[in-house]
Motif scaffolding. Structure first.
Motif, mmCIF file in Angstrom:
data_model
loop_
_atom_site.group_PDB
_atom_site.id
_atom_site.type_symbol
_atom_site.label_atom_id
_atom_site.label_comp_id
_atom_site.label_asym_id
_atom_site.label_seq_id
_atom_site.Cartn_x
_atom_site.Cartn_y
_atom_site.Cartn_z
ATOM 1 N N UNK A 350 0.913 -1.360 0.043
ATOM 2 C CA UNK A 350 0.051 -0.004 -0.115
ATOM 3 C C UNK A 350 0.655 1.127 0.102
ATOM 4 N N UNK A 351 2.074 1.207 0.405
ATOM 5 C CA UNK A 351 2.950 2.313 0.765
ATOM 6 C C UNK A 351 3.596 2.554 -0.862
ATOM 7 N N UNK A 352 3.155 2.089 -2.001
ATOM 8 C CA UNK A 352 3.754 2.505 -3.345
ATOM 9 C C UNK A 352 3.591 3.825 -3.350
ATOM 10 N N UNK A 353 2.824 4.684 -2.961
ATOM 11 C CA UNK A 353 2.672 6.102 -2.712
ATOM 12 C C UNK A 353 2.474 6.548 -1.447
ATOM 13 N N UNK A 354 3.192 7.567 -0.834
ATOM 14 C CA UNK A 354 3.160 8.291 0.360
ATOM 15 C C UNK A 354 2.175 8.972 0.655
ATOM 16 N N UNK A 355 1.211 9.596 -0.566
ATOM 17 C CA UNK A 355 0.197 10.112 -0.511
ATOM 18 C C UNK A 355 -1.372 9.554 -0.454
ATOM 19 N N UNK A 356 -1.144 8.150 -0.398
ATOM 20 C CA UNK A 356 -2.437 7.725 -0.369
ATOM 21 C C UNK A 356 -2.956 7.617 1.068
ATOM 22 N N UNK A 357 -4.139 7.182 1.485
ATOM 23 C CA UNK A 357 -4.456 7.035 2.783
ATOM 24 C C UNK A 357 -3.554 6.124 3.479
ATOM 25 N N UNK A 358 -3.122 5.044 3.204
ATOM 26 C CA UNK A 358 -2.126 4.359 3.892
ATOM 27 C C UNK A 358 -0.923 4.815 3.938
ATOM 28 N N UNK A 359 -0.232 5.410 2.853
ATOM 29 C CA UNK A 359 0.877 5.968 2.881
ATOM 30 C C UNK A 359 1.070 7.237 3.806
ATOM 31 N N UNK A 360 0.088 8.129 3.701
ATOM 32 C CA UNK A 360 0.134 9.045 4.709
ATOM 33 C C UNK A 360 0.086 8.616 6.052
ATOM 34 N N UNK A 361 -0.930 7.712 6.636
ATOM 35 C CA UNK A 361 -0.769 7.226 7.756
ATOM 36 C C UNK A 361 0.436 6.523 8.212
ATOM 37 N N UNK A 362 1.042 5.759 7.567
ATOM 38 C CA UNK A 362 2.067 4.985 7.757
ATOM 39 C C UNK A 362 3.388 5.899 7.985
ATOM 40 N N UNK A 364 3.457 9.244 8.611
ATOM 41 C CA UNK A 364 3.263 9.672 9.824
ATOM 42 C C UNK A 364 3.598 9.007 11.106
ATOM 43 N N UNK A 365 3.283 7.794 11.016
ATOM 44 C CA UNK A 365 3.596 6.920 12.011
ATOM 45 C C UNK A 365 4.922 6.706 12.230
ATOM 46 N N UNK A 366 5.744 6.512 11.120
ATOM 47 C CA UNK A 366 6.861 6.293 10.977
ATOM 48 C C UNK A 366 7.781 7.496 11.929
ATOM 49 N N UNK A 367 7.372 8.602 11.235
ATOM 50 C CA UNK A 367 8.171 10.095 11.806
ATOM 51 C C UNK A 367 7.857 10.060 13.219
ATOM 52 N N UNK A 368 6.727 9.802 13.658
ATOM 53 C CA UNK A 368 6.362 9.919 15.192
ATOM 54 C C UNK A 368 7.308 8.931 16.148
ATOM 55 N N UNK A 369 7.523 7.730 15.461
ATOM 56 C CA UNK A 369 8.053 6.570 15.897
ATOM 57 C C UNK A 369 9.316 7.163 16.186
ATOM 58 N N UNK A 370 9.852 7.540 15.211
ATOM 59 C CA UNK A 370 11.380 7.871 14.977
ATOM 60 C C UNK A 370 11.545 8.961 15.988
ATOM 61 N N UNK A 371 10.876 10.064 16.270
ATOM 62 C CA UNK A 371 11.254 11.131 16.890
ATOM 63 C C UNK A 371 10.923 10.713 18.515
ATOM 64 N N UNK A 372 10.317 9.541 18.937
ATOM 65 C CA UNK A 372 10.104 9.014 20.016
ATOM 66 C C UNK A 372 11.365 8.172 20.563
ATOM 67 N N UNK A 373 11.763 7.599 19.629
ATOM 68 C CA UNK A 373 13.072 6.608 20.161
ATOM 69 C C UNK A 373 14.211 7.216 19.774
#
Length: 375
Positions: A350-362, A364-373
């Motif tokens: 689903x992450x073939x594109x980062x601007x799709x629904x799944x691409x955007x949420x994933x 954002x989640x990766x960004x947040x996870x990296x900022x936390x750890x």
């Protein structure tokens, strides 16, 4: 009659937003339908207008096209619902790693109409002298000065295909946000079998540490990210051995339990997953059960395992969603900080594109996870 036929075809296509794809080619269509919803919603709207002005089958055509439009829009609606509480859930799941809000939404409807960026500069580096093409990596330098964290990316491809250039958008995104990215090539099945790819990733990590001064890598802040088959390798690298400086691991729809996965294969109309696993592990489960066990990340989880981010779509027809739920349960039992991002409509890739629904949420989640750890 043609308009009615088009409306029925649109409705059948829209079902891929809700149900599992039955064949390999419909799986490819499902990626497009679920991650480029505006295109298909637009087609349905055109068919609604066409049906409303025709004389024959007016009501039937309109009703069918409206239903197709609703189904095409479900990934967007579901993404909006998930986005509402996503950052709160991440803070709760990753105990003791609370950080301030990111300042941008997890999902934007308008971003669906924009194009992703995969134009970042990278250098091809050799991490193994005798590895051929498998001993190379694409290194995306961070756009920030000084020592920066490094994300090691392991590509997918059923352990037998794919390369470091796979899905470069996320690599570009991460480099633009201050992370070095090393996208690693590795030896492939059936010529090379497990644990050779795992050894390759270990060698790549050693190379990055040895060259850390030149490459401006903060070796105390490393993360491994993998997709599909690459996620199995990434998870093993994180769980099986102690990697100094490793702060976390990210799995995009990875097979975490090779024994269970062999017992519950994908539909042969989509992929002969047992044959894929046999090529990688050197035989059937009955022939080499110890290889299936040693290659299962779930078997290596312990209280010392690093924080883990799992991202998986419920409609994944290549690697079952249950791989991630089973791994999440094992992480929970061992007290390992983790989060499973579940995308109800999404399928494999689903992450073939980062601007799709799944691409955007994933993303954002990766960004947040990296900022936390990595804070």
């Amino acid at each position: 009659m043609i308009r009615l036929g088009l409306s029925i075809a649109s409705l059948l296509l829209s079902l891929l937003s809700v149900f599992n794809a039955p064949t390999y080619h419909t799986w490819l269509l499902a990626v497009m339908v679920s991650e480029f919803p505006l295109i298909f919603m637009g087609i349905a709207l055109v068919l609604i207008l066409m049906s409303s002005i025709t004389e024959r089958f007016k009501t039937a055509g309109t009703v069918i096209s409206v239903l197709a439009f609703v189904l095409f829009s479900t990934p967007v609606a579901r993404a909006l619902l998930i986005a509402d509480n996503l950052e709160i859930e991440l803070n709760q799941a990753l105990k003791g790693n609370h950080v301030s809000a990111s300042g941008h939404p997890a999902f934007s409807f308008w971003k669906l109409a924009t194009r992703g960026n995969s134009d970042a500069r990278y250098d091809t580096l050799r991490y193994a002298e005798n590895g051929g093409a498998a001993g190379t990596m694409d290194f995306y330098p961070a756009d920030s000065a000084g020592l920066r964290p490094c994300i090691v990316v392991v590509h997918g491809g059923s352990w037998s295909s794919g390369d470091s250039g796979q899905l470069p958008e996320l690599n570009t995104h991460l480099a633009n946000h201050g992370y070095h990215v090393a996208s690693v090539n590795y030896h492939k099945a059936p010529e090379w079998q497990s644990p050779k790819p795992l050894e390759d990733v270990g060698q790549a990590l050693l190379f990055l540490k040895a060259e850390s001064e030149r490459l401006k890598i903060d070796t105390s802040r490393l993360v491994i990210l993998g997709r599909s088959a690459g996620a199995q390798i990434a998870l093993l690298a994180a769980y099986q051995n102690t990697v100094p400086g490793l702060k976390g691991v990210i799995s995009f729809y990875g097979p975490a339990d090779m024994i269970w996965g062999y017992s519950k294969p994908a539909s042969r109309w989509v992929m002969d997953s047992r044959h894929v696993m046999e090529n990688y592990l050197g035989g059937t489960y009955k022939q080499v059960p110890e290889r299936y066990s040693s290659a299962s990340p779930i078997e290596h989880v312990s209280a010392d395992s690093p924080p883990t981010l799992l991202i998986h779509g419920r409609n994944d027809v290549l690697v079952a969603y249950e791989h991630s739920t089973r791994l999440a349960a094992k992480l929970e039992a061992n007290g390992v900080p983790h989060y499973l991002l579940t995308l109800p409509w999404a399928t494999h890739g689903f992450d073939y594109t980062l601007n799709g629904p799944g691409g955007q949420l994933s993303t954002f989640t990766v960004d947040t996870f990296l900022r936390k750890i990595l804070k």
